[in-house]
Design an enzyme around this catalytic site. Structure first.
Site, short mmCIF file in Angstrom:
data_model
loop_
_atom_site.label_atom_id
_atom_site.label_comp_id
_atom_site.label_asym_id
_atom_site.label_seq_id
_atom_site.Cartn_x
_atom_site.Cartn_y
_atom_site.Cartn_z
N ARG A 192 25.30 -15.11 -56.74
CA ARG A 192 24.60 -15.02 -55.44
C ARG A 192 23.43 -13.75 -55.40
NH1 ARG A 192 23.34 -11.56 -51.49
NH2 ARG A 192 25.56 -10.82 -51.57
N ASP A 193 24.18 -12.74 -55.32
CA ASP A 193 23.38 -11.60 -55.30
C ASP A 193 22.55 -11.41 -56.61
OD1 ASP A 193 22.22 -9.03 -54.23
OD2 ASP A 193 24.25 -8.20 -53.71
N HIS B 95 30.47 -2.33 -52.00
CA HIS B 95 29.20 -3.03 -52.58
C HIS B 95 28.32 -2.25 -52.94
CE1 HIS B 95 26.93 -7.05 -52.69
NE2 HIS B 95 25.90 -6.01 -52.44
N HIS C 131 25.03 -0.94 -55.55
CA HIS C 131 23.98 -1.44 -56.41
C HIS C 131 23.70 -0.15 -57.12
CE1 HIS C 131 22.54 -5.25 -55.10
NE2 HIS C 131 23.34 -5.00 -53.82
N CYS D 178 17.87 -7.24 -53.68
CA CYS D 178 17.81 -8.08 -52.38
C CYS D 178 16.34 -8.27 -52.16
CB CYS D 178 18.35 -7.05 -51.39
SG CYS D 178 18.15 -8.00 -49.62
N ASN E 195 23.24 -5.03 -58.89
CA ASN E 195 24.77 -4.69 -58.60
C ASN E 195 25.21 -3.93 -59.61
OD1 ASN E 195 24.17 -7.42 -57.15
ND2 ASN E 195 25.72 -6.34 -55.86
P1 HMG Z 1 14.23 -17.91 -39.55
O1 HMG Z 1 13.15 -18.20 -40.04
O2 HMG Z 1 14.14 -16.87 -38.13
O3 HMG Z 1 15.13 -18.83 -38.77
O4 HMG Z 1 15.22 -17.40 -40.32
P2 HMG Z 1 15.05 -20.08 -37.52
O5 HMG Z 1 16.25 -20.11 -36.97
O6 HMG Z 1 13.69 -19.73 -36.91
O7 HMG Z 1 14.69 -21.55 -38.50
C1 HMG Z 1 13.55 -21.74 -39.02
C2 HMG Z 1 13.47 -22.85 -39.97
O8 HMG Z 1 14.54 -22.61 -41.10
C3 HMG Z 1 14.08 -24.18 -39.34
O9 HMG Z 1 13.58 -25.37 -39.98
C4 HMG Z 1 15.77 -24.29 -39.52
O10 HMG Z 1 16.44 -25.52 -39.80
C5 HMG Z 1 15.53 -23.78 -41.02
P3 HMG Z 1 12.46 -25.95 -39.45
O11 HMG Z 1 12.76 -26.52 -37.85
O12 HMG Z 1 11.22 -24.94 -39.34
O13 HMG Z 1 11.93 -27.20 -40.26
N1 HMG Z 1 16.90 -22.93 -41.34
C6 HMG Z 1 17.57 -23.50 -42.20
N2 HMG Z 1 17.71 -24.18 -43.13
C7 HMG Z 1 18.74 -24.33 -43.95
N3 HMG Z 1 19.82 -23.61 -43.80
C8 HMG Z 1 19.98 -22.52 -43.13
C9 HMG Z 1 18.80 -22.41 -42.04
N4 HMG Z 1 18.58 -21.57 -41.17
C10 HMG Z 1 17.48 -22.07 -40.55
N5 HMG Z 1 21.00 -21.64 -43.19
C11 HMG Z 1 17.35 -16.55 -41.24
C12 HMG Z 1 16.23 -16.60 -39.86
C13 HMG Z 1 18.53 -15.86 -41.09
C14 HMG Z 1 17.83 -18.22 -41.43
C15 HMG Z 1 16.35 -16.38 -42.42
O14 HMG Z 1 15.91 -14.84 -42.11
C16 HMG Z 1 17.34 -16.35 -43.73
O15 HMG Z 1 17.81 -17.10 -44.32
N6 HMG Z 1 17.71 -14.98 -44.29
C17 HMG Z 1 18.20 -14.87 -45.72
C18 HMG Z 1 17.83 -13.67 -46.22
C19 HMG Z 1 18.54 -13.45 -47.33
O16 HMG Z 1 19.38 -14.45 -47.88
N7 HMG Z 1 18.63 -12.17 -47.83
C20 HMG Z 1 19.41 -11.67 -49.06
C21 HMG Z 1 20.90 -11.69 -48.92
S1 HMG Z 1 21.53 -10.25 -48.01
C22 HMG Z 1 21.62 -9.05 -49.22
O17 HMG Z 1 21.39 -9.31 -50.25
C23 HMG Z 1 22.59 -7.94 -49.04
C24 HMG Z 1 24.08 -8.03 -49.59
O18 HMG Z 1 24.01 -8.35 -50.89
C25 HMG Z 1 24.61 -6.71 -49.20
C26 HMG Z 1 24.02 -5.70 -49.83
O19 HMG Z 1 23.78 -5.51 -50.77
O20 HMG Z 1 23.75 -4.80 -48.76
C27 HMG Z 1 24.89 -9.14 -48.70
MG MG Z 2 23.86 -6.80 -52.38
#
Ligand code: HMG
Ligand code: MG
Length: 299
Positions: A11-12, A203, A205, A236, A245
């Site tokens: 994933r990450d 966690h 990096h 990220c 990481n």
């Molecule tokens: P948004 O665009 O504001 O969502 O995103 P929305 O609710 O307005 O929906 C827009 C469209 O997306 C809609 O479709 C939804 O159905 C669809 P449309 O009507 O336009 O056709 N949609 C989805 N489809 C499938 N699965 C879903 C989903 N949600 C909405 N779950 C949202 C808001 C939170 C969804 C978006 O910003 C997002 O997905 N962000 C994720 C970003 C991400 O994954 N970042 C990396 C992970 S975090 C990280 O790496 C840190 C970590 O490792 C810890 C660390 O290192 O500190 C965890």
């Molecule tokens: Mg991370």
């Protein structure tokens, strides 16, 4: 003494890869990680696929892997739509995520911190009702790519909100790899005023080379669960300059030498690292993997 490793490479690790990795390679990677003895694997993300195209095949990946009753697979879930997809794919554990800093939260999940709480609370409630386990992440707990220093109180508050939603464990994320051992002791020292160390994970990096030193500091203050990524993959997409990481191979090597038990067979883990390195076609950052491959070359 035992240490739990949460493998976040699929994933990450992969979420930041620009070239699409095939679903078959992801499945093989996960199967290899499991065969090395890892018991907790974050397999993918059920986020909006437009935001993270690399992990759009989460359902297919979970369909293809070899499930085992003593291994817990998990995936990131940002909202109810994500929970539905995770549930349909057979997962019994999910991970919620949000940031301790406002700007990173906005860039990463398109909402303010205040607006994120009720969304995640609803997801947690639904998931717990379905009998699922829920993990939580606090990103930017040690620093933000947009705001710089993050007050400890922000990390503490988000941690406590997640715990109040019913998560069994909060993983404190040094998203951009700025933390140092002194800071790790300070931040965790504050957070453990409200929560026992058994419910926290580190966690880290390794952007600035302090990843394993931070693990060592976190061990000193009682943490026994760490996230890491095969090969040191990762980053990220919404944190510019975030490197991988800490590498699982490096973590296991260090923990073995410190007499901690991880249950992981380092040789098999290195085979998984060599596999994904070959798939990606470039040298990965894991030092133990590099040393291993160099040694096998001269043999
Ligand atoms: P948004 O665009 O504001 O969502 O995103 P929305 O609710 O307005 O929906 C827009 C469209 O997306 C809609 O479709 C939804 O159905 C669809 P449309 O009507 O336009 O056709 N949609 C989805 N489809 C499938 N699965 C879903 C989903 N949600 C909405 N779950 C949202 C808001 C939170 C969804 C978006 O910003 C997002 O997905 N962000 C994720 C970003 C991400 O994954 N970042 C990396 C992970 S975090 C990280 O790496 C840190 C970590 O490792 C810890 C660390 O290192 O500190 C965890
Ligand atoms: Mg991370």
């Amino acid at each position: 003494m035992k240490v739990q490793i949460v493998e976040v490479g699929p994933r990450d690790g992969l979420q930041n890869e620009k070239e699409m990795v095939s679903t078959a390679a992801k499945i093989q990677l996960i199967d290899r990680l499991v065969s090395s003895g890892l018991k907790r694997v974050e397999a993918s993300s059920f986020v909006n696929p437009k935001w993270i195209p690399q992990l759009a095949d989460a359902t297919e990946v979970l369909q293809g892997i070899t499930w085992s009753s003593d291994v817990t697979f998990s995936a990131l879930v940002p909202n109810i739509r994500g929970l539905e997809r995770a549930r349909a794919s057979g997962l019994t554990e999910i991970a919620l995520f949000m940031s301790a800093s406002e700007t990173h939260n906005l860039k990463n999940i398109n909402k303010t911190i205040e607006d994120t709480f009720p969304i995640l609370r609803e997801v947690a409630r639904e998931a717990l009702t379905l009998g699922m386990r829920v993990r939580g992440y606090v990103s930017t707990a040690f620093g933000c790519p947009y705001e710089g220093a993050v007050p400890i109180d922000n990390s503490r508050r988000v941690t406590n909100e997640l715990l109040d939603m019913g998560v069994f464990e909060v993983s404190l994320g040094d998203t951009i790899g700025v933390a140092t051992p002194k800071q790790v002791r300070e931040v965790i020292g504050e957070i453990v005023k409200d929560v026992t160390t058994e419910r926290l994970a580190g966690h880290f990096h390794d952007t600035r080379g302090t990843g394993l030193a931070n693990v060592s500091a976190a061990l000193d203050v009682g943490l026994r669960t760490f996230d890491s990524s095969i090969g040191g993959l990762g980053g990220c997409p919404y944190a510019p300059g975030a490197a991988g990481n800490i590498s699982t191979e490096d973590l296991v090597y260090m923990l073995n030498g410190m007499d901690y038990e991880t249950g992981v067979d380092l040789e098999r883990l290195l085979e998984a690292g060599a596999f994904i390195q070959q798939q990606l076609g470039r040298e990965l950052s894991s030092k133990v993997l590099k040393a291993h491959l160099a040694a096998t070359c001269v043999e």
